[in-house]
Design an enzyme around this catalytic site. Structure first.
Site, PDB file in Angstrom:
ATOM      1  N   THR A 102     -16.321  10.031  11.216  1.00 39.20           N
ATOM      2  CA  THR A 102     -15.411  10.557  10.188  1.00 39.20           C
ATOM      3  C   THR A 102     -15.250   9.592   9.020  1.00 39.20           C
ATOM      4  OG1 THR A 102     -14.166  11.985  11.660  1.00 39.20           O
ATOM      5  CG2 THR A 102     -12.987  11.144   9.744  1.00 39.20           C
ATOM      6  N   THR A 135      -6.978   0.597   3.596  1.00 35.46           N
ATOM      7  CA  THR A 135      -5.948  -0.118   4.336  1.00 35.46           C
ATOM      8  C   THR A 135      -6.060  -1.628   4.163  1.00 35.46           C
ATOM      9  OG1 THR A 135      -5.262  -0.629   6.605  1.00 35.46           O
ATOM     10  CG2 THR A 135      -7.527   0.071   6.332  1.00 35.46           C
ATOM     11  N   ASP A 136      -4.959  -2.334   4.407  1.00 35.72           N
ATOM     12  CA  ASP A 136      -5.007  -3.802   4.364  1.00 35.72           C
ATOM     13  C   ASP A 136      -5.799  -4.372   5.544  1.00 35.72           C
ATOM     14  OD1 ASP A 136      -3.182  -3.262   6.402  1.00 35.72           O
ATOM     15  OD2 ASP A 136      -1.533  -4.427   5.542  1.00 35.72           O
ATOM     16  N   GLU A 137      -6.028  -3.550   6.583  1.00 32.92           N
ATOM     17  CA  GLU A 137      -6.696  -4.082   7.785  1.00 32.92           C
ATOM     18  C   GLU A 137      -8.129  -4.519   7.511  1.00 32.92           C
ATOM     19  OE1 GLU A 137      -6.115  -2.123  11.483  1.00 32.92           O
ATOM     20  OE2 GLU A 137      -4.086  -1.507  10.984  1.00 32.92           O
ATOM     21  N   TYR A 183     -11.689   0.551  13.980  1.00 31.20           N
ATOM     22  CA  TYR A 183     -11.032   1.292  12.894  1.00 31.20           C
ATOM     23  C   TYR A 183     -11.222   0.565  11.565  1.00 31.20           C
ATOM     24  CZ  TYR A 183      -7.235   2.502   9.675  1.00 31.20           C
ATOM     25  OH  TYR A 183      -6.531   2.837   8.543  1.00 31.20           O
ATOM     26  N   LYS A 187     -13.263   1.613   8.130  1.00 35.05           N
ATOM     27  CA  LYS A 187     -12.634   1.750   6.808  1.00 35.05           C
ATOM     28  C   LYS A 187     -13.321   0.805   5.809  1.00 35.05           C
ATOM     29  CE  LYS A 187      -9.491   3.852   5.626  1.00 35.05           C
ATOM     30  NZ  LYS A 187      -9.356   5.225   5.087  1.00 35.05           N
TER      31      LYS A 187
HETATM   32  P1  NAD Z   1      -3.259  10.513   9.993  1.00 38.75           P
HETATM   33  O1  NAD Z   1      -4.051  10.198  11.205  1.00 38.75           O
HETATM   34  O2  NAD Z   1      -1.812  10.829  10.135  1.00 38.75           O
HETATM   35  O3  NAD Z   1      -3.919  11.744   9.225  1.00 38.75           O
HETATM   36  C1  NAD Z   1      -5.304  11.857   9.041  1.00 38.75           C
HETATM   37  C2  NAD Z   1      -5.605  13.285   8.606  1.00 38.75           C
HETATM   38  O4  NAD Z   1      -7.040  13.389   8.417  1.00 38.75           O
HETATM   39  C3  NAD Z   1      -5.232  14.350   9.654  1.00 38.75           C
HETATM   40  O5  NAD Z   1      -4.570  15.412   9.038  1.00 38.75           O
HETATM   41  C4  NAD Z   1      -6.582  14.787  10.229  1.00 38.75           C
HETATM   42  O6  NAD Z   1      -6.584  16.142  10.676  1.00 38.75           O
HETATM   43  C5  NAD Z   1      -7.496  14.581   9.023  1.00 38.75           C
HETATM   44  N1  NAD Z   1      -8.896  14.382   9.448  1.00 38.75           N
HETATM   45  C6  NAD Z   1      -9.358  13.539  10.411  1.00 38.75           C
HETATM   46  N2  NAD Z   1     -10.696  13.664  10.529  1.00 38.75           N
HETATM   47  C7  NAD Z   1     -11.094  14.587   9.602  1.00 38.75           C
HETATM   48  C8  NAD Z   1     -12.347  15.137   9.234  1.00 38.75           C
HETATM   49  N3  NAD Z   1     -13.479  14.762   9.853  1.00 38.75           N
HETATM   50  N4  NAD Z   1     -12.382  16.040   8.228  1.00 38.75           N
HETATM   51  C9  NAD Z   1     -11.243  16.443   7.616  1.00 38.75           C
HETATM   52  N5  NAD Z   1     -10.019  15.970   7.931  1.00 38.75           N
HETATM   53  C10 NAD Z   1      -9.948  15.055   8.921  1.00 38.75           C
HETATM   54  O7  NAD Z   1      -3.490   9.292   9.016  1.00 38.75           O
HETATM   55  P2  NAD Z   1      -2.479   8.591   7.965  1.00 38.75           P
HETATM   56  O8  NAD Z   1      -1.719   7.558   8.686  1.00 38.75           O
HETATM   57  O9  NAD Z   1      -1.800   9.620   7.176  1.00 38.75           O
HETATM   58  O10 NAD Z   1      -3.552   7.827   7.044  1.00 38.75           O
HETATM   59  C11 NAD Z   1      -4.151   8.487   5.946  1.00 38.75           C
HETATM   60  C12 NAD Z   1      -5.102   7.542   5.257  1.00 38.75           C
HETATM   61  O11 NAD Z   1      -4.401   6.390   4.821  1.00 38.75           O
HETATM   62  C13 NAD Z   1      -6.226   7.032   6.159  1.00 38.75           C
HETATM   63  O12 NAD Z   1      -7.403   6.959   5.395  1.00 38.75           O
HETATM   64  C14 NAD Z   1      -5.758   5.648   6.580  1.00 38.75           C
HETATM   65  O13 NAD Z   1      -6.861   4.820   6.834  1.00 38.75           O
HETATM   66  C15 NAD Z   1      -5.002   5.213   5.347  1.00 38.75           C
HETATM   67  N6  NAD Z   1      -3.901   4.257   5.584  1.00 38.75           N
HETATM   68  C16 NAD Z   1      -2.940   4.505   6.519  1.00 38.75           C
HETATM   69  C17 NAD Z   1      -1.869   3.618   6.656  1.00 38.75           C
HETATM   70  C18 NAD Z   1      -0.757   3.865   7.656  1.00 38.75           C
HETATM   71  O14 NAD Z   1       0.083   2.987   7.845  1.00 38.75           O
HETATM   72  N7  NAD Z   1      -0.688   5.011   8.288  1.00 38.75           N
HETATM   73  C19 NAD Z   1      -1.808   2.472   5.844  1.00 38.75           C
HETATM   74  C20 NAD Z   1      -2.827   2.240   4.908  1.00 38.75           C
HETATM   75  C21 NAD Z   1      -3.861   3.155   4.779  1.00 38.75           C
HETATM   76  O1  DAU Z   2      -1.906  -1.888   8.129  1.00 39.86           O
HETATM   77  C1  DAU Z   2      -2.192  -0.557   7.861  1.00 39.86           C
HETATM   78  C2  DAU Z   2      -2.523   0.165   9.149  1.00 39.86           C
HETATM   79  O2  DAU Z   2      -1.288   0.338   9.834  1.00 39.86           O
HETATM   80  C3  DAU Z   2      -3.205   1.502   8.925  1.00 39.86           C
HETATM   81  O3  DAU Z   2      -4.440   1.291   8.319  1.00 39.86           O
HETATM   82  C4  DAU Z   2      -3.389   2.240  10.251  1.00 39.86           C
HETATM   83  O4  DAU Z   2      -3.934   3.526  10.013  1.00 39.86           O
HETATM   84  C5  DAU Z   2      -2.040   2.378  10.913  1.00 39.86           C
HETATM   85  O5  DAU Z   2      -2.185   2.990  12.178  1.00 39.86           O
HETATM   86  C6  DAU Z   2      -1.358   1.013  11.062  1.00 39.86           C
HETATM   87  O6  DAU Z   2      -2.056   0.199  12.042  1.00 39.86           O
HETATM   88  P1  DAU Z   2      -1.277  -0.701  13.119  1.00 39.86           P
HETATM   89  O7  DAU Z   2      -2.184  -0.928  14.249  1.00 39.86           O
HETATM   90  O8  DAU Z   2      -0.660  -1.881  12.477  1.00 39.86           O
HETATM   91  O9  DAU Z   2      -0.070   0.337  13.506  1.00 39.86           O
HETATM   92  P2  DAU Z   2       0.569   0.722  14.916  1.00 39.86           P
HETATM   93  O10 DAU Z   2       1.775   1.547  14.612  1.00 39.86           O
HETATM   94  O11 DAU Z   2      -0.424   1.243  15.872  1.00 39.86           O
HETATM   95  O12 DAU Z   2       1.069  -0.686  15.478  1.00 39.86           O
HETATM   96  C7  DAU Z   2       1.988  -1.500  14.759  1.00 39.86           C
HETATM   97  C8  DAU Z   2       2.166  -2.796  15.535  1.00 39.86           C
HETATM   98  O13 DAU Z   2       2.880  -2.506  16.762  1.00 39.86           O
HETATM   99  C9  DAU Z   2       0.871  -3.443  15.979  1.00 39.86           C
HETATM  100  O14 DAU Z   2       1.026  -4.856  15.937  1.00 39.86           O
HETATM  101  C10 DAU Z   2       0.690  -2.990  17.425  1.00 39.86           C
HETATM  102  C11 DAU Z   2       2.120  -2.862  17.913  1.00 39.86           C
HETATM  103  N1  DAU Z   2       2.356  -1.796  18.916  1.00 39.86           N
HETATM  104  C12 DAU Z   2       1.930  -0.543  18.634  1.00 39.86           C
HETATM  105  C13 DAU Z   2       2.135   0.498  19.515  1.00 39.86           C
HETATM  106  C14 DAU Z   2       1.645   1.891  19.209  1.00 39.86           C
HETATM  107  C15 DAU Z   2       3.043  -2.087  20.090  1.00 39.86           C
HETATM  108  O15 DAU Z   2       3.473  -3.233  20.336  1.00 39.86           O
HETATM  109  N2  DAU Z   2       3.245  -1.057  20.968  1.00 39.86           N
HETATM  110  C16 DAU Z   2       2.812   0.223  20.735  1.00 39.86           C
HETATM  111  O16 DAU Z   2       3.025   1.107  21.600  1.00 39.86           O
END
Ligand code: NAD
Ligand code: DAU
Length: 377
Positions: A102, A135-137, A183, A187
């Site tokens: 994806t 993402t910052d990751e 992941y 990205k």
């Molecule tokens: P999310 O997982 O909540 O949503 C992802 C969406 O993409 C879903 O609606 C899913 O159905 C759709 N999707 C997945 N695979 C697909 C495919 N093959 N074709 C079409 N649609 C598809 O994700 P999110 O947390 O909203 O993140 C959105 C974007 O922002 C991502 O690119 C992620 O890397 C980036 N991002 C997320 C965070 C965060 O903290 N959540 C931070 C920085 C960047």
């Molecule tokens: O930094 C941006 C990223 O933030 C995005 O690119 C990703 O899409 C988003 O999922 C998020 O990644 P993280 O791995 O930082 O988020 P998560 O909520 O999974 O975890 C946050 C922190 O908490 C991480 O250090 C792992 C920890 N954690 C997470 C879960 C789900 C726990 O300790 N226990 C848990 O059950």
């Protein structure tokens, strides 16, 4: 030129906030929300705008390049905001192939479909934009040189005076990529393809790298909604390792506002970091969530602290993320609107008031995945 904007991943967490903002703020734009509706996509996130005349939903997979070509032609797309992705680090550790498919192949299909369609038009790339959300990751992990925290060296208007930083380094737009998880590797690869299309074919692209988002409509596999829901149900709170990892949290609507600003005013070909200088050690953040949920549920203070359960650490768990967003602040004047305490209060209230939304997605397949993933009940 009428703006016909393709927003991918619009049924997910951040995407749904971006779609809502654009549909409501720009009645003259046509917003096409393209989403495959994976486990993370949920059209219930967009109930309030689904009947608006400037909104269309298309169920499709971004990897399907013929379908992408068709969509560009059918809707005469001239702007893309690409959010569709597999987004959960833990899932990427179990199933890296889905992330490569994806995040890498999907982004490449979209880039190619955009390029091919725009090249058929007389004005070609003029007035077009392919905006990729990253993402910052991708920058890797920073060291925890100050485990107890020191006063944060940078602030935004929305930061509080006692903000802390847990290290001396921050991610800049120029920081070398060094992804660790499947992941973040996927990205990073997609970001490279976006920049390659700019540098090789002259495609008008933009990339932004944002820190951790929180707020309404986040899928409850991510820390904050998972823990709010578990506290409500009296279930264990699985803290990875010692809970010392640091994340930099931004309210999702502030991210959506940044995306709006950058889509309209950002410099084509450029990169902007998005973050609010808001670092939290996981365990400290978890205690704030517990305190807020207990207070709003009318529980005695500290009641749910006993739910904290230290579990095996995430493989390759990045220690600290911290974004330096001064470029976005100084060049485009963006700043977050909410202080973290307000944002968390708003978020906890939202999940407690929307238990139906939560219960609909935590039943069935997701429940089975969760039990298997965490081996707890
Ligand atoms: P999310 O997982 O909540 O949503 C992802 C969406 O993409 C879903 O609606 C899913 O159905 C759709 N999707 C997945 N695979 C697909 C495919 N093959 N074709 C079409 N649609 C598809 O994700 P999110 O947390 O909203 O993140 C959105 C974007 O922002 C991502 O690119 C992620 O890397 C980036 N991002 C997320 C965070 C965060 O903290 N959540 C931070 C920085 C960047
Ligand atoms: O930094 C941006 C990223 O933030 C995005 O690119 C990703 O899409 C988003 O999922 C998020 O990644 P993280 O791995 O930082 O988020 P998560 O909520 O999974 O975890 C946050 C922190 O908490 C991480 O250090 C792992 C920890 N954690 C997470 C879960 C789900 C726990 O300790 N226990 C848990 O059950």
């Amino acid at each position: 030129m009428k703006r016909n904007i393709l927003i991918t991943g619009g049924a997910g967490f951040i995407g749904s906030h971006v779609v809502r903002l654009f549909v409501n703020k720009y009645p003259d734009y046509h917003i096409v929300n393209l989403d495959k509706l994976t486990y993370a996509g949920n059209l219930a996130n967009l109930k309030d705008i689904e009947d608006k005349p400037n909104y269309t939903f298309v169920k499709a997979d971004i990897v399907d390049i013929d379908k992408m070509r068709e969509i560009f032609r059918e809707y005469d797309i001239n702007g893309v905001i690409h959010l569709a992705a597999e987004s959960h680090v833990d899932r990427s550790i179990k199933d890296p192939f889905t992330f490569a498919r994806t995040n890498v192949m999907g982004t490449l299909s979209l880039l190619q479909a955009a390029k091919e369609y725009w090249e058929t038009l007389p004005e070609k790339f003029e007035g077009k934009l392919f905006y990729h959300i990253s993402t910052d990751e991708v920058y890797g992990a920073l060291e925890l040189t100050h485990p107890e925290g020191v006063p944060a060296p940078f602030t935004t208007k929305a930061s509080s005076e006692d903000d802390m930083a847990y290290g001396t380094e921050f991610f800049l737009e120029t920081t070398k990529y060094n992804p660790h998880s499947p992941y973040s590797a996927s990205k990073a690869s997609s970001d490279h393809f976006v920049r390659a299309y700019h540098d090789t074919y002259g495609m008008p692209t933009l990339v932004t790298n944002c820190s951790n988002n929180y707020g309404p409509y986040q899928f409850p596999e991510k820390l904050i909604p998972l823990f709010i829901n578990n506290i409500r149900q009296g279930k264990p709170l699985p803290v990875y390792g010692k809970g010392e990892n640091v994340r930099d949290w931004l309210f999702v609507e502030d991210h959506a506002r940044a995306i709006d600003l950058i889509f309209h005013k950002g410099k084509v070909g450029d990169t902007y970091n998005i973050g609010g200088f808001n670092e939290w050690k996981n365990i400290d953040l978890i205690k704030v969530i517990i305190k807020t949920v207990d207070r709003l549920l009318g529980n005695p203070e500290g009641q749910s602290l006993s739910l904290i359960t230290y579990v095996t650490d995430r493989l390759g768990h990045d220690m600290r993320y911290a974004i330096d967003s001064r470029k976005l602040q100084s060049e485009l004047g963006w700043e977050p609107s909410l202080q973290f305490e307000e944002g968390i209060e708003k978020t906890v209230r939202w999940y407690l008031d929307h238990q139906d939304w939560m219960d609909n997605i935590t039943s069935g397949d997701y429940e089975r995945y969760y039990v298997e993933m965490y081996k707890i009940r």
